[in-house]
Motif scaffolding. Structure first.
Motif, PDB file in Angstrom:
ATOM      1  N   CYS A 190     -38.435-171.455 -28.671  1.00  0.00           N
ATOM      2  CA  CYS A 190     -38.577-170.502 -27.578  1.00  0.00           C
ATOM      3  C   CYS A 190     -39.057-171.211 -26.313  1.00  0.00           C
ATOM      4  CB  CYS A 190     -39.562-169.414 -27.985  1.00  0.00           C
ATOM      5  SG  CYS A 190     -39.875-168.226 -26.677  1.00  0.00           S
ATOM      6  N   CYS A 240     -42.821-169.382 -25.438  1.00  0.00           N
ATOM      7  CA  CYS A 240     -44.035-169.565 -26.237  1.00  0.00           C
ATOM      8  C   CYS A 240     -43.972-170.810 -27.125  1.00  0.00           C
ATOM      9  CB  CYS A 240     -44.308-168.309 -27.076  1.00  0.00           C
ATOM     10  SG  CYS A 240     -43.067-168.016 -28.340  1.00  0.00           S
ATOM     11  N   CYS A 292     -37.595-166.438 -28.361  1.00  0.00           N
ATOM     12  CA  CYS A 292     -37.779-165.730 -29.622  1.00  0.00           C
ATOM     13  C   CYS A 292     -37.679-164.226 -29.364  1.00  0.00           C
ATOM     14  CB  CYS A 292     -39.118-166.085 -30.256  1.00  0.00           C
ATOM     15  SG  CYS A 292     -40.532-165.454 -29.347  1.00  0.00           S
ATOM     16  N   CYS A 349     -40.568-162.623 -27.238  1.00  0.00           N
ATOM     17  CA  CYS A 349     -40.529-162.936 -25.808  1.00  0.00           C
ATOM     18  C   CYS A 349     -39.352-162.247 -25.133  1.00  0.00           C
ATOM     19  CB  CYS A 349     -40.452-164.437 -25.581  1.00  0.00           C
ATOM     20  SG  CYS A 349     -41.960-165.292 -26.035  1.00  0.00           S
TER      21      CYS A 349
HETATM   22 ZN   LIG Z   1     -41.325-166.786 -27.693  1.00  0.00          ZN
END
Ligand SMILES: [Zn+2]
Length: 117
Positions: free
Chosen positions: A84, A87, A105, A108
């Motif tokens: 991701c 994050c 992801c 997110c």
């Molecule tokens: Zn993420």
């Protein structure tokens, strides 16, 4: 070879296969265009330009996918594929299966787009 590495290899070969398919489509589309121009008839101008528009949009879709594949292949090379961008957590393989070019992801992505039903 670890399971994840094996999975990434699978993704890579799929992407390479799709890349070749798109290259073939793009090549045949540009060939078609050349032969059309040779038999250009002024009376068919309207039809021709309509077809150009359709073909153009199709080509754009192919180009877009092609660019996404190139990006994914580069990420695979750099080892950033499936991570991701927000994050830095690994994106689930299930999600990548449906969205091979996902750069975020699910959590997110949802925080940007709102819940995906
Ligand atoms: Zn993420």
């Amino acid at each position: 070879m670890s399971e994840h590495k094996k999975y990434l290899d699978e993704v890579k070969s799929k992407l390479l296969k799709r890349k070749l398919e798109i290259e073939e489509i793009l090549i045949s589309l540009s060939k078609e265009k050349i032969s059309d121009d040779q038999v250009q008839d002024l009376g068919d101008q309207a039809i021709t330009s309509a077809m150009e528009a359709i073909r153009g949009s199709y080509q754009n879709t192919e180009h877009e996918e092609y660019n996404m594949i190139l990006k994914a292949l580069k990420a695979l090379e750099n080892g950033t594929y499936g991570v991701c961008i927000d994050c830095s957590q690994p994106i689930s393989e299930k999600r990548l299966k449906y969205y091979p070019n996902a750069s975020r992801c699910l959590a997110c992505q949802e925080s940007i787009e709102g819940p995906i039903s």
